[in-house]
Design a protein around this motif. Structure first.
Motif, PDB file in Angstrom:
ATOM      1  N   LEU A  52      32.353   6.476 -10.794  1.00 10.39           N
ATOM      2  CA  LEU A  52      33.286   7.177  -9.916  1.00 10.39           C
ATOM      3  C   LEU A  52      32.547   7.709  -8.697  1.00 10.39           C
ATOM      4  CD1 LEU A  52      36.187   8.354  -9.513  1.00 10.39           C
ATOM      5  CD2 LEU A  52      35.308  10.445 -10.581  1.00 10.39           C
ATOM      6  N   VAL A  54      33.126  10.181  -5.352  1.00  8.01           N
ATOM      7  CA  VAL A  54      33.959  11.218  -4.745  1.00  8.01           C
ATOM      8  C   VAL A  54      33.518  11.360  -3.295  1.00  8.01           C
ATOM      9  CG1 VAL A  54      34.659  13.639  -4.807  1.00  8.01           C
ATOM     10  CG2 VAL A  54      34.174  12.429  -6.959  1.00  8.01           C
ATOM     11  N   ASN A  76      34.860  -0.973  -4.736  1.00 10.20           N
ATOM     12  CA  ASN A  76      35.761  -1.390  -5.820  1.00 10.20           C
ATOM     13  C   ASN A  76      35.352  -2.739  -6.385  1.00 10.20           C
ATOM     14  OD1 ASN A  76      38.867  -0.040  -4.377  1.00 10.20           O
ATOM     15  ND2 ASN A  76      37.290   0.972  -5.555  1.00 10.20           N
ATOM     16  N   ARG A  81      35.173   3.172  -8.713  1.00  5.05           N
ATOM     17  CA  ARG A  81      36.437   3.756  -8.278  1.00  5.05           C
ATOM     18  C   ARG A  81      36.089   4.812  -7.235  1.00  5.05           C
ATOM     19  NH1 ARG A  81      38.624   6.556 -12.915  1.00  5.05           N
ATOM     20  NH2 ARG A  81      36.507   6.417 -13.672  1.00  5.05           N
ATOM     21  N   ILE A  83      37.547   8.042  -4.983  1.00  3.83           N
ATOM     22  CA  ILE A  83      38.615   9.001  -4.682  1.00  3.83           C
ATOM     23  C   ILE A  83      38.165   9.802  -3.468  1.00  3.83           C
ATOM     24  CG2 ILE A  83      39.637   9.086  -6.985  1.00  3.83           C
ATOM     25  CD1 ILE A  83      38.127  11.672  -7.503  1.00  3.83           C
ATOM     26  N   THR A 100      41.555  16.934 -10.320  1.00  5.40           N
ATOM     27  CA  THR A 100      41.751  15.510 -10.022  1.00  5.40           C
ATOM     28  C   THR A 100      40.473  14.734 -10.325  1.00  5.40           C
ATOM     29  OG1 THR A 100      43.403  16.027  -8.342  1.00  5.40           O
ATOM     30  CG2 THR A 100      42.363  13.845  -8.222  1.00  5.40           C
ATOM     31  N   ILE A 101      39.331  15.281  -9.940  1.00  6.67           N
ATOM     32  CA  ILE A 101      38.053  14.627 -10.242  1.00  6.67           C
ATOM     33  C   ILE A 101      37.885  14.499 -11.748  1.00  6.67           C
ATOM     34  CG2 ILE A 101      35.537  14.874 -10.137  1.00  6.67           C
ATOM     35  CD1 ILE A 101      35.975  16.277  -7.379  1.00  6.67           C
ATOM     36  N   THR A 103      40.161  14.388 -14.075  1.00 10.82           N
ATOM     37  CA  THR A 103      41.096  13.371 -14.575  1.00 10.82           C
ATOM     38  C   THR A 103      40.511  11.972 -14.391  1.00 10.82           C
ATOM     39  OG1 THR A 103      43.007  14.763 -14.146  1.00 10.82           O
ATOM     40  CG2 THR A 103      43.412  12.395 -14.300  1.00 10.82           C
ATOM     41  N   HIS A 104      39.953  11.706 -13.217  1.00  8.71           N
ATOM     42  CA  HIS A 104      39.362  10.390 -12.952  1.00  8.71           C
ATOM     43  C   HIS A 104      38.113  10.151 -13.787  1.00  8.71           C
ATOM     44  CE1 HIS A 104      41.843   8.723  -9.708  1.00  8.71           C
ATOM     45  NE2 HIS A 104      42.084   9.977  -9.413  1.00  8.71           N
ATOM     46  N   ARG A 107      39.110   8.935 -17.290  1.00 14.97           N
ATOM     47  CA  ARG A 107      39.805   7.646 -17.415  1.00 14.97           C
ATOM     48  C   ARG A 107      38.829   6.568 -17.839  1.00 14.97           C
ATOM     49  NH1 ARG A 107      43.460   7.466 -12.038  1.00 14.97           N
ATOM     50  NH2 ARG A 107      44.978   8.992 -12.725  1.00 14.97           N
ATOM     51  N   LEU A 109      37.351   2.947 -17.672  1.00 16.29           N
ATOM     52  CA  LEU A 109      37.276   1.912 -16.653  1.00 16.29           C
ATOM     53  C   LEU A 109      37.781   0.587 -17.196  1.00 16.29           C
ATOM     54  CD1 LEU A 109      33.771   2.618 -15.146  1.00 16.29           C
ATOM     55  CD2 LEU A 109      35.960   2.917 -14.042  1.00 16.29           C
TER      56      LEU A 109
END
Length: 121
Positions: A52, A54, A76, A81, A83, A100-101, A103-104, A107, A109
């Motif tokens: 991830l 950010v 990507n 990912r 954000i 939000t961070i 949550t990601h 998740r 992958l």
């Protein structure tokens, strides 16, 4: 690499605050790196375990939308990912950005390899 070092020592106030919250596995045990070179790009914050990135964007990003789209497409395609948050969004609503961070980060992958049948399942 020199550019990454420069960016690490010249972060915006918002980047400095977010780095304070993410560094040293303070954020739910996730390890982040800041101003990290990935391919031809330097990303603001990267969690390798969650793949991830950010990004905190200032006003200059409004004029560079094509650049950001190419950059995100490259990242990507290489399994990351991305954000993005506006600096002002982080400044005004820090808790929401952090959630939000999180949550990601939590998740799973998707596999970067297509399924053998091409149908995804």
């Amino acid at each position: 690499m020199d550019n990454a070092k420069y960016l690490r020592t010249n972060m915006t106030p918002e980047e400095g605050r977010l780095w304070y919250l993410l560094r040293g596995r303070r954020f739910y045990g996730f390890k982040f790196r800041r101003q990290m070179p990935i391919g031809p790009w330097i990303v603001d914050f990267a969690c390798f375990k969650a793949r991830l990135i950010v990004e905190l964007d200032g006003g200059q990003h409004q004029d560079n939308e094509g650049y950001d789209l190419r950059r995100t497409a490259y990242l990507n395609a290489h399994g990351w990912r991305v954000i993005r948050f506006w600096n002002n969004e982080f400044r005004v609503n820090e808790e929401s950005v952090l959630m939000t961070i999180l949550t990601h980060l939590n998740r799973q992958l998707p596999s970067p390899q297509p399924s053998p049948t091409g149908r995804g399942c």
